[in-house]
Design an enzyme around this catalytic site. Structure first.
Site, PDB file in Angstrom:
ATOM      1  N   ASP A 198       4.293  16.178   5.000  1.00  0.00           N
ATOM      2  CA  ASP A 198       3.588  16.750   3.866  1.00  0.00           C
ATOM      3  C   ASP A 198       4.620  17.250   2.864  1.00  0.00           C
ATOM      4  OD1 ASP A 198       0.805  16.468   4.109  1.00  0.00           O
ATOM      5  OD2 ASP A 198       0.717  18.019   5.659  1.00  0.00           O
ATOM      6  N   ARG A 245      -5.449  15.109  19.462  1.00  0.00           N
ATOM      7  CA  ARG A 245      -6.700  15.860  19.342  1.00  0.00           C
ATOM      8  C   ARG A 245      -7.482  15.320  18.148  1.00  0.00           C
ATOM      9  NH1 ARG A 245      -6.136  19.646  15.325  1.00  0.00           N
ATOM     10  NH2 ARG A 245      -7.908  20.822  16.051  1.00  0.00           N
ATOM     11  N   ARG A 278     -12.220   6.033   1.438  1.00  0.00           N
ATOM     12  CA  ARG A 278     -12.505   7.264   0.684  1.00  0.00           C
ATOM     13  C   ARG A 278     -12.721   6.929  -0.781  1.00  0.00           C
ATOM     14  NH1 ARG A 278      -7.749  11.546   2.031  1.00  0.00           N
ATOM     15  NH2 ARG A 278      -6.274   9.877   1.527  1.00  0.00           N
ATOM     16  N   TYR A 304       5.828  10.965   8.857  1.00  0.00           N
ATOM     17  CA  TYR A 304       4.902  11.451   7.844  1.00  0.00           C
ATOM     18  C   TYR A 304       5.251  12.913   7.560  1.00  0.00           C
ATOM     19  CZ  TYR A 304       1.133  13.060   5.107  1.00  0.00           C
ATOM     20  OH  TYR A 304       0.438  13.611   4.057  1.00  0.00           O
ATOM     21  N   ARG A 324       1.662   1.537   7.432  1.00  0.00           N
ATOM     22  CA  ARG A 324       0.396   1.203   6.788  1.00  0.00           C
ATOM     23  C   ARG A 324       0.533   1.502   5.310  1.00  0.00           C
ATOM     24  NH1 ARG A 324      -3.997   4.111   7.657  1.00  0.00           N
ATOM     25  NH2 ARG A 324      -2.995   5.794   8.808  1.00  0.00           N
ATOM     26  N   GLU A 352     -10.179   3.954  -2.032  1.00  0.00           N
ATOM     27  CA  GLU A 352      -8.952   3.800  -1.237  1.00  0.00           C
ATOM     28  C   GLU A 352      -9.208   2.831  -0.084  1.00  0.00           C
ATOM     29  OE1 GLU A 352      -6.846   7.509  -0.313  1.00  0.00           O
ATOM     30  OE2 GLU A 352      -6.680   6.785   1.740  1.00  0.00           O
ATOM     31  N   ARG A 363     -14.523  22.090  14.763  1.00  0.00           N
ATOM     32  CA  ARG A 363     -14.546  23.557  14.644  1.00  0.00           C
ATOM     33  C   ARG A 363     -15.930  24.063  15.006  1.00  0.00           C
ATOM     34  NH1 ARG A 363     -12.103  23.815   8.617  1.00  0.00           N
ATOM     35  NH2 ARG A 363     -10.023  23.044   9.122  1.00  0.00           N
TER      36      ARG A 363
HETATM   37  P1  FDA Z   1       8.903   9.935  -1.676  1.00  0.00           P
HETATM   38  O1  FDA Z   1       8.381   8.663  -1.132  1.00  0.00           O
HETATM   39  O2  FDA Z   1       7.998  10.770  -2.488  1.00  0.00           O
HETATM   40  O3  FDA Z   1      10.217   9.640  -2.539  1.00  0.00           O
HETATM   41  C1  FDA Z   1      11.173   8.666  -2.149  1.00  0.00           C
HETATM   42  C2  FDA Z   1      11.683   8.009  -3.422  1.00  0.00           C
HETATM   43  O4  FDA Z   1      12.771   7.138  -3.076  1.00  0.00           O
HETATM   44  C3  FDA Z   1      10.639   7.123  -4.098  1.00  0.00           C
HETATM   45  O5  FDA Z   1      10.437   7.562  -5.426  1.00  0.00           O
HETATM   46  C4  FDA Z   1      11.255   5.726  -4.055  1.00  0.00           C
HETATM   47  O6  FDA Z   1      10.983   4.960  -5.213  1.00  0.00           O
HETATM   48  C5  FDA Z   1      12.743   6.046  -3.951  1.00  0.00           C
HETATM   49  N1  FDA Z   1      13.525   4.938  -3.386  1.00  0.00           N
HETATM   50  C6  FDA Z   1      13.284   4.276  -2.218  1.00  0.00           C
HETATM   51  N2  FDA Z   1      14.196   3.287  -2.059  1.00  0.00           N
HETATM   52  C7  FDA Z   1      15.028   3.344  -3.134  1.00  0.00           C
HETATM   53  C8  FDA Z   1      16.150   2.575  -3.526  1.00  0.00           C
HETATM   54  N3  FDA Z   1      16.601   1.535  -2.803  1.00  0.00           N
HETATM   55  N4  FDA Z   1      16.777   2.888  -4.692  1.00  0.00           N
HETATM   56  C9  FDA Z   1      16.332   3.916  -5.466  1.00  0.00           C
HETATM   57  N5  FDA Z   1      15.264   4.668  -5.128  1.00  0.00           N
HETATM   58  C10 FDA Z   1      14.614   4.389  -3.968  1.00  0.00           C
HETATM   59  N6  FDA Z   1       1.466  15.695   1.175  1.00  0.00           N
HETATM   60  C11 FDA Z   1       0.847  16.894   1.048  1.00  0.00           C
HETATM   61  O7  FDA Z   1       1.493  17.932   1.240  1.00  0.00           O
HETATM   62  N7  FDA Z   1      -0.473  16.952   0.687  1.00  0.00           N
HETATM   63  C12 FDA Z   1      -1.219  15.837   0.452  1.00  0.00           C
HETATM   64  O8  FDA Z   1      -2.408  15.930   0.139  1.00  0.00           O
HETATM   65  C13 FDA Z   1      -0.568  14.567   0.578  1.00  0.00           C
HETATM   66  N8  FDA Z   1      -1.258  13.438   0.361  1.00  0.00           N
HETATM   67  C14 FDA Z   1      -0.660  12.217   0.560  1.00  0.00           C
HETATM   68  C15 FDA Z   1      -1.396  11.066   0.371  1.00  0.00           C
HETATM   69  C16 FDA Z   1      -0.819   9.829   0.605  1.00  0.00           C
HETATM   70  C17 FDA Z   1      -1.626   8.585   0.402  1.00  0.00           C
HETATM   71  C18 FDA Z   1       0.530   9.766   1.046  1.00  0.00           C
HETATM   72  C19 FDA Z   1       1.160   8.445   1.361  1.00  0.00           C
HETATM   73  C20 FDA Z   1       1.274  10.912   1.194  1.00  0.00           C
HETATM   74  C21 FDA Z   1       0.687  12.153   0.963  1.00  0.00           C
HETATM   75  N9  FDA Z   1       1.420  13.319   1.094  1.00  0.00           N
HETATM   76  C22 FDA Z   1       0.791  14.530   0.949  1.00  0.00           C
HETATM   77  C23 FDA Z   1       2.845  13.285   1.468  1.00  0.00           C
HETATM   78  C24 FDA Z   1       3.797  13.316   0.266  1.00  0.00           C
HETATM   79  O9  FDA Z   1       3.604  12.177  -0.532  1.00  0.00           O
HETATM   80  C25 FDA Z   1       5.235  13.392   0.809  1.00  0.00           C
HETATM   81  O10 FDA Z   1       5.427  14.635   1.420  1.00  0.00           O
HETATM   82  C26 FDA Z   1       6.296  13.255  -0.232  1.00  0.00           C
HETATM   83  O11 FDA Z   1       6.129  12.057  -0.931  1.00  0.00           O
HETATM   84  C27 FDA Z   1       7.664  13.246   0.441  1.00  0.00           C
HETATM   85  O12 FDA Z   1       8.680  13.188  -0.523  1.00  0.00           O
HETATM   86  P2  FDA Z   1       9.962  12.268  -0.274  1.00  0.00           P
HETATM   87  O13 FDA Z   1      10.915  12.640  -1.340  1.00  0.00           O
HETATM   88  O14 FDA Z   1      10.393  12.367   1.128  1.00  0.00           O
HETATM   89  O15 FDA Z   1       9.443  10.760  -0.432  1.00  0.00           O
END
Ligand code: FDA
Length: 378
Positions: free
Chosen positions: A361, A172, A286, A359, A255, A311, A176
């Site tokens: 949040d 979708r 953005r 993905y 990406r 961005e 709104r």
């Molecule tokens: P996250 O990626 O944060 O943490 C994983 C960690 O593992 C990283 O610190 C990495 O360095 C580590 N790691 C990986 N491999 C490793 C290795 N081999 N050894 C040691 N460490 C390692 N959400 C939301 O609610 N509102 C929002 O507005 C946004 N906006 C947004 C913008 C953009 C551009 C992105 C990409 C994402 C968002 N998000 C978001 C999503 C949000 O970033 C996401 O929910 C969290 O990062 C998820 O947390 P995780 O712990 O799963 O991953």
């Protein structure tokens, strides 16, 4: 040590905090120099403005359990997210709503009139038989709105002509038929009052938690490497699932984003936190202006400097930060193969956005970490 957690993002820190509170000794490693994963933010040295290093992060949730949990570590401001978009030199409210439609068509349609107009314009294609992203987009919102607000924006995000993209990547497009331009519909929304890093530090601040930064799980020269810990200590792994298995089934595609940060000697650059650029003449998608996330921080907000961040979106190479799963058919097949391999890894729990190739949040990452803790680890 009772538990090793790879990754100090929201997923890893939530499991760490729950385990530590239950009396377990936890070590969290992260290959970056800071905790917080992609939600990390820092104070800009020149202006004192809080900058979200990996892109704007807005907290929102309708999950009461998650909301209660996060409020143990931070309070939230009453910030409400709203986004605007600059198309052909005119600013419109987003997501597309009755205000956008009436401004775009220079009209005063009622909700029913606007709905009828969009339905008529959308009749050009059928959602069920649309051959690609462009046809599906037109079938959902009609050609004029699709071309203005979605076509080139999508082309910039994917570096691909929408006619070459699969219609499957959208089910979708948000439209709104009211003037409501709140970006999120969730029950709770706000920004952490003292910033993301203060919140994340409070989660890690427990005598049973030890955090080690600049440590890569796959670096065999360090004592907590996969080679040393595998099969000996339970591990929660939140890094990329394909990397864990040495890409045997092929790399999953992502990406990534490039950010260009600039300090400007102006009090207010764009009057709002996020402005989209849906046209091809701007190479970025953005511009963020961070001071608008915290108008309550008066001294910083009213100062004569501002920080903006442009961005740019593109496909990720292996050395780039993976941000959004591409989720093509080959990716889905590979993911299934990795899930099978993961079942064979005793005492390794794959989680978070990288570990599950989804993905998520922030509230979803926290919610699924709470579930992993209570259903499997506790
Ligand atoms: P996250 O990626 O944060 O943490 C994983 C960690 O593992 C990283 O610190 C990495 O360095 C580590 N790691 C990986 N491999 C490793 C290795 N081999 N050894 C040691 N460490 C390692 N959400 C939301 O609610 N509102 C929002 O507005 C946004 N906006 C947004 C913008 C953009 C551009 C992105 C990409 C994402 C968002 N998000 C978001 C999503 C949000 O970033 C996401 O929910 C969290 O990062 C998820 O947390 P995780 O712990 O799963 O991953």
């Amino acid at each position: 040590m009772d538990l090793l957690i790879v990754g100090a993002g929201f997923f890893g820190l939530t499991v760490a905090e729950r385990a530590a509170s239950a009396g377990r000794k936890v070590v969290v490693i992260d290959r970056r120099h800071h905790i917080g994963g992609n939600a990390y933010s820092e104070s800009d040295s020149e202006t004192g403005i809080e900058v979200h290093r990996y892109g704007a992060h807005l907290f929102h949730t309708s999950n009461a359990t998650v909301w209660e949990y996060v409020n143990r570590f931070t309070t939230f401001t009453d910030y409400v997210h709203r986004v605007y978009t600059t198309h052909k030199g005119t600013v419109f409210p987003m997501p597309v709503n009755l205000g956008t439609i009436n401004q775009f068509f220079q009209a005063a349609y009622t909700p029913d009139q606007a709905r009828a107009l969009v339905r008529e314009q959308a009749g050009e294609f059928d959602v069920k038989t649309a051959a690609n992203f462009e046809e599906k987009g037109i079938a959902l919102v009609g050609r004029p709105l699709f071309e203005a607000f979605f076509r080139d924006y999508t082309a910039k995000q994917w570096q691909t002509d929408p006619r070459q993209l699969s219609g499957d990547i959208i089910s979708r497009l948000p439209v709104r038929y009211t003037y409501d331009n709140r970006y999120f519909n969730d029950t709770w929304e706000g920004l952490p009052t003292d910033g993301y890093t203060a919140w994340l530090e409070r989660m890690a601040d427990h005598p049973n938690i030890e955090v080690k930064l600049d440590v890569d799980y796959f670096d065999e020269s360090q004592p907590l490497s996969r080679k040393v810990t595998s099969g000996r200590i339970p591990v929660v792994y939140t890094g990329p699932v394909d990397r864990y298995f040495d890409y045997v089934e092929g790399a999953l595609s992502w990406r990534t984003l490039d950010f260009e940060r600039e300090v400007l000697n102006v009090r207010d650059f764009q009057g709002t936190s996020v402005m989209n650029y849906p046209d091809m003449d701007a190479p970025y998608t953005r511009i963020h202006e961070f001071k608008h996330f915290h108008p309550e921080r008066k001294a910083v907000y009213e100062s004569d400097k501002t920080v903006i961040m442009r961005e740019f979106s593109r496909f990720a190479n292996r050395e780039d930060e993976p941000y959004y799963p591409v989720n093509a058919t080959t990716d889905r097949e590979r993911l299934l193969a990795y899930r099978e391999l993961a079942k064979g890894e005793k005492h390794v729990y794959f989680g978070g956005r990288l570990g599950t190739y989804k993905y998520l949040d922030m509230h979803m990452a926290i919610g699924s970490a709470l579930t992993l803790w209570s259903n499997e680890l506790a």
